[in-house]
Design a protein around this motif. Structure first.
Motif, PDB file in Angstrom:
ATOM      1  N   GLY A  17     -12.361  17.219  -8.137  1.00 34.95           N
ATOM      2  CA  GLY A  17     -13.791  15.911  -7.478  1.00 34.95           C
ATOM      3  C   GLY A  17     -13.790  14.536  -8.106  1.00 34.95           C
ATOM      4  N   TYR A  18     -12.894  14.259  -9.545  1.00 37.82           N
ATOM      5  CA  TYR A  18     -13.111  12.908  -9.273  1.00 37.82           C
ATOM      6  C   TYR A  18     -13.253  11.901  -9.041  1.00 37.82           C
ATOM      7  N   GLN A  19     -14.107  11.221  -7.923  1.00 40.72           N
ATOM      8  CA  GLN A  19     -13.294   9.746  -7.449  1.00 40.72           C
ATOM      9  C   GLN A  19     -14.186   8.357  -7.811  1.00 40.72           C
ATOM     10  N   GLY A  20     -12.711   7.806  -8.950  1.00 39.95           N
ATOM     11  CA  GLY A  20     -12.663   6.780  -9.365  1.00 39.95           C
ATOM     12  C   GLY A  20     -12.271   5.427  -8.604  1.00 39.95           C
ATOM     13  N   VAL A  21     -11.581   5.959  -8.092  1.00 41.91           N
ATOM     14  CA  VAL A  21     -10.405   4.590  -6.984  1.00 41.91           C
ATOM     15  C   VAL A  21     -10.479   4.978  -5.673  1.00 41.91           C
ATOM     16  N   LEU A  22     -10.591   4.407  -4.816  1.00 44.87           N
ATOM     17  CA  LEU A  22     -10.663   4.141  -3.426  1.00 44.87           C
ATOM     18  C   LEU A  22      -9.074   3.425  -2.991  1.00 44.87           C
ATOM     19  N   PRO A  23      -8.859   4.363  -1.589  1.00 43.82           N
ATOM     20  CA  PRO A  23      -7.148   3.391  -1.494  1.00 43.82           C
ATOM     21  C   PRO A  23      -8.038   1.788  -0.880  1.00 43.82           C
ATOM     22  N   ARG A  24      -6.764   1.433  -1.371  1.00 45.66           N
ATOM     23  CA  ARG A  24      -7.055   0.093  -1.443  1.00 45.66           C
ATOM     24  C   ARG A  24      -6.633  -0.385   0.317  1.00 45.66           C
ATOM     25  N   ARG A  25      -7.860  -1.624   1.011  1.00 45.06           N
ATOM     26  CA  ARG A  25      -7.881  -1.894   2.115  1.00 45.06           C
ATOM     27  C   ARG A  25      -6.421  -3.128   2.002  1.00 45.06           C
ATOM     28  N   SER A  26      -6.633  -3.542   1.522  1.00 42.21           N
ATOM     29  CA  SER A  26      -5.594  -5.075   1.973  1.00 42.21           C
ATOM     30  C   SER A  26      -4.408  -4.380   1.983  1.00 42.21           C
ATOM     31  N   ARG A  27      -3.281  -5.471   2.638  1.00 41.23           N
ATOM     32  CA  ARG A  27      -1.940  -4.652   2.836  1.00 41.23           C
ATOM     33  C   ARG A  27      -0.854  -6.202   1.671  1.00 41.23           C
ATOM     34  N   TYR A  28      -0.288  -5.742   0.985  1.00 44.77           N
ATOM     35  CA  TYR A  28       0.864  -5.893   0.614  1.00 44.77           C
ATOM     36  C   TYR A  28       1.871  -7.256   1.273  1.00 44.77           C
ATOM     37  N   GLY A  29       1.429  -8.213   1.188  1.00 47.94           N
ATOM     38  CA  GLY A  29       2.293  -9.953   1.543  1.00 47.94           C
ATOM     39  C   GLY A  29       1.123 -10.371   3.052  1.00 47.94           C
ATOM     40  N   GLN A  30      -0.341  -9.727   2.716  1.00 46.76           N
ATOM     41  CA  GLN A  30      -0.556 -10.119   4.687  1.00 46.76           C
ATOM     42  C   GLN A  30      -1.671 -10.781   3.834  1.00 46.76           C
ATOM     43  N   ASP A  31      -2.717 -11.669   4.835  1.00 44.25           N
ATOM     44  CA  ASP A  31      -3.026 -12.027   4.554  1.00 44.25           C
ATOM     45  C   ASP A  31      -4.385 -11.418   4.039  1.00 44.25           C
ATOM     46  N   ASP A  32      -4.912 -10.461   4.247  1.00 49.24           N
ATOM     47  CA  ASP A  32      -5.681  -9.594   3.418  1.00 49.24           C
ATOM     48  C   ASP A  32      -5.324  -9.924   2.235  1.00 49.24           C
ATOM     49  N   ALA A  33      -4.566  -9.682   1.664  1.00 48.67           N
ATOM     50  CA  ALA A  33      -4.370  -9.542   0.207  1.00 48.67           C
ATOM     51  C   ALA A  33      -4.189 -11.152  -0.532  1.00 48.67           C
ATOM     52  N   TYR A  34      -3.682 -12.076   0.321  1.00 40.12           N
ATOM     53  CA  TYR A  34      -3.726 -12.955  -0.340  1.00 40.12           C
ATOM     54  C   TYR A  34      -4.884 -14.026  -0.167  1.00 40.12           C
ATOM     55  N   GLU A  35      -6.305 -13.349   0.529  1.00 40.50           N
ATOM     56  CA  GLU A  35      -7.111 -13.787   0.857  1.00 40.50           C
ATOM     57  C   GLU A  35      -7.969 -12.874  -0.702  1.00 40.50           C
ATOM     58  N   LEU A  36      -7.483 -12.037  -1.879  1.00 40.82           N
ATOM     59  CA  LEU A  36      -7.956 -11.264  -2.345  1.00 40.82           C
ATOM     60  C   LEU A  36      -7.044 -12.493  -3.703  1.00 40.82           C
ATOM     61  N   GLY A  37      -6.137 -13.257  -3.503  1.00 40.10           N
ATOM     62  CA  GLY A  37      -5.735 -13.948  -4.768  1.00 40.10           C
ATOM     63  C   GLY A  37      -4.015 -13.433  -5.497  1.00 40.10           C
ATOM     64  N   LEU A  38      -3.994 -12.278  -3.994  1.00 40.58           N
ATOM     65  CA  LEU A  38      -2.381 -11.083  -4.696  1.00 40.58           C
ATOM     66  C   LEU A  38      -1.340 -11.776  -3.883  1.00 40.58           C
ATOM     67  N   THR A  39      -1.015 -12.638  -4.916  1.00 37.64           N
ATOM     68  CA  THR A  39       0.719 -12.715  -5.019  1.00 37.64           C
ATOM     69  C   THR A  39       1.619 -12.156  -4.826  1.00 37.64           C
ATOM     70  N   PRO A  40       2.265 -11.276  -3.668  1.00 33.02           N
ATOM     71  CA  PRO A  40       4.062 -10.404  -3.610  1.00 33.02           C
ATOM     72  C   PRO A  40       4.569 -11.042  -4.673  1.00 33.02           C
ATOM     73  N   ILE A  41       4.386 -10.011  -6.044  1.00 32.61           N
ATOM     74  CA  ILE A  41       5.467 -10.107  -6.855  1.00 32.61           C
ATOM     75  C   ILE A  41       7.219 -11.058  -6.143  1.00 32.61           C
ATOM     76  N   GLU A  42       7.824 -10.438  -5.416  1.00 31.56           N
ATOM     77  CA  GLU A  42       8.588 -11.220  -5.172  1.00 31.56           C
ATOM     78  C   GLU A  42       8.682 -12.963  -3.758  1.00 31.56           C
ATOM     79  N   GLN A  43       7.884 -12.677  -3.523  1.00 26.24           N
ATOM     80  CA  GLN A  43       7.534 -14.229  -3.613  1.00 26.24           C
ATOM     81  C   GLN A  43       6.442 -14.963  -4.388  1.00 26.24           C
ATOM     82  N   ALA A  44       6.661 -14.302  -5.320  1.00 29.96           N
ATOM     83  CA  ALA A  44       6.152 -15.214  -6.725  1.00 29.96           C
ATOM     84  C   ALA A  44       7.464 -16.777  -7.523  1.00 29.96           C
ATOM     85  N   GLU A  45       7.168 -17.602  -6.366  1.00 31.97           N
ATOM     86  CA  GLU A  45       8.143 -18.048  -6.858  1.00 31.97           C
ATOM     87  C   GLU A  45       9.534 -17.663  -6.909  1.00 31.97           C
TER      88      GLU A  45
END
Lengths: 268, 240
Positions: A17-45
């Motif tokens: 019943g432990y709940q420490g993590v909520l499944p992420r809402r942002s999507r890999y490589g999409q604008d919502d992830a970029y807005e959080l500062g997440l650079t897709p590993i494949e696009q890190a230059e």
């Protein structure tokens, strides 16, 4: 000696019943992830994810050179006498992020400074509840993690009453902000996730990760090439349940559902 | 109110403007073909930024922040040291609208201008005067400059030079200190503070590089990041 977890005992790590993590809402490589500062590993230059065929040599060599985060961790803030302990507070998302951040500072050769996971409680309104990994990262990029000197002089403090913190703790926290992270693509199968994690770990970088079935966040700080294991790898994992050592994990249950690589921190 | 503050600032600036005193220490007379050490002592206010340089009719090499090694033909020679210091301090106040304003208050500045003479005994000029030897080696501070996006493609030996705990332990055992691993994003900071000399040293250069400076203080030299640890040791003047 590490504590070993695999596919048949993974459920023992967290209470039912432990709940420490909520499944992420942002999507890999999409604008919502970029807005959080997440650079897709494949696009890190120029980042090229290691080919699976190259993992054995890369992992073996990086281990021999003690170039993985686990070695810097044990040598700086988290030796074998140190226990990371969230102590019942569902803040695994904060404890593991802080651990990954302190490893990054060690890798960057910065002074060992104990930071306070509970100081990230502002992200959940100081309530005892789980949170999102991606949004935790964004919070650390913006506001940082307060040093323990401004909280309770204790890494494992669960004091979520900021009114009792030292004056100026929020300003002090800004010295300990993330600058760059890489987002791991977890949509393309376990093998490719392992390749991405290995790319990071062999470059000395930790992976802040979550297993959704456990609703739990931890930190991958090292890897082993072990023929016969699932995909021939095992992970060194720093957990926050008062263990005196890292966990050694293996099996399909231990492939991250979400993972973010801590790449660089601000210069202070 | 603003006029009053300006007046006060000017008053303090005037009150703090001061000269710094210096003194050159050098043997009045030395034997021919022997190393001569000259040292400058200055009384620069704590916290002030200072920049100075030596000039001499003799040849010399720097030997630390405040000393040089000289060598010269027989005869009398001149030696001078000149520099400039400036001291500022942030002052914060609230204006009439309650806004917090911080200004850099000029506290003072000054020059150091010292001269000295020394002579070298003997009547004949030596055939080929030689410097007294290389700048003393010793503990060094290092900063690695990397491109984060090349962490995967750097040659493994170079990657492990940057990340290896074994390398760091060995550097420490040899008396050196790795101060920082800095990536290219950090080079573009607007307020680099204490890292400014390191960042300036690599400005415009192709990364990865290593900055090296004497642990006791001195100029930062920058070099291409060596391909492996043995090459770095060579750069540091160390044997493997």
């Amino acid at each position: 000696m590490s504590i070993e977890y695999h596919d048949s005992n993974w459920e023992q790590l967290v209470p039912l019943g432990y709940q420490g993590v909520l499944p992420r809402r942002s999507r890999y490589g999409q604008d919502d992830a970029y807005e959080l500062g997440l650079t897709p590993i494949e696009q890190a230059e120029n980042i090229d994810v290691l080919a699976y065929e190259d993992l054995k040599e890369a992992i073996t060599t990086a281990r021999e050179a003690k170039a993985m985060p686990v070695f810097h961790q044990l040598d700086s803030w988290c030796d074998n006498d140190f226990r990371s302990n969230q102590n019942g507070l569902p803040y695994c998302w904060a404890w593991s992020a802080t651990a990954a951040f302190m490893d990054l500072r060690a890798l960057e050769a910065k002074e060992t400074k104990f930071l306070s996971p509970v100081s990230l409680g502002w992200l959940v309104g100081w309530r005892a509840r789980g949170y999102y990994l991606d949004e935790t990262v964004s919070g650390i990029m913006q506001r940082g993690i307060a040093p323990t000197t401004h909280v309770d002089d204790n890494f494992n403090s669960t004091n979520s009453n900021p009114g009792t913190y030292r004056d100026g703790w929020e300003d002090e926290a800004k010295k300990y902000r993330l600058r760059e992270v890489w987002d791991i693509d977890t949509r393309r199968g376990d093998k490719y996730i392992v390749q991405q994690v290995a790319t990071a770990v062999c470059a000395g970088r930790s992976c802040y990760f979550a297993i959704n079935a456990m609703s739990h966040a931890m930190q991958i700080c090292g890897m082993h090439w072990t023929e016969g294991s699932y995909l021939n790898v095992k992970f060194d994992v720093r957990n926050s349940h008062n263990e005196s050592t890292t966990l050694l994990t293996e099996g399909s249950r231990w492939i991250p559902d979400e993972a973010i690589v801590f790449v660089s921190s601000v210069l202070t | 109110m603003k006029t009053c503050i300006r007046t006060l600032a000017l008053f303090f600036a005037a009150a703090w403007t001061a000269a710094a005193y210096g003194q050159i220490e050098v043997p009045a007379e030395s034997e021919a073909n022997t190393p001569i050490v000259a040292t400058i002592t200055t009384a620069v206010p704590t916290g002030a930024t200072f920049d100075g340089q030596w000039e001499s009719s003799a040849a010399f090499l720097p030997a630390g922040d405040n000393s040089i090694h000289l060598w010269a033909a027989p005869g009398t020679h001149s030696l001078s040291y000149s520099g400039f210091w400036v001291q500022v301090e942030p002052i914060t106040f609230k204006d009439g609208d309650g806004n917090t304003i911080t200004v850099q208050s000029y506290l003072g500045s000054g020059r150091v201008n010292e001269t000295a003479e020394f002579s070298v005994a003997g009547g004949a000029e030596p055939d080929n005067p030689q410097p007294p030897g290389p700048v003393p080696t010793g503990p060094k501070h290092l900063v690695f400059f990397v491109l984060a996006e090349e962490l995967d493609t750097m040659p493994p030996t170079q990657k492990y030079l940057v990340n290896s705990l074994t390398v760091r332990k060995d550097l420490t055992a040899r008396g050196h200190t790795l101060l920082l691993v800095m990536d290219d994003d950090q080079l573009r900071m607007t307020s680099p503070g204490k890292w400014a000399p390191w960042i300036n040293a690599v400005a415009g250069d192709q990364l990865p590089r290593v900055g090296i400076a004497p642990a006791a203080g001195g100029e930062v030299e920058d070099h291409e990041l060596p391909i492996d640890y043995l090459s770095l040791l060579k750069l540091l003047g160390e044997s493997p």
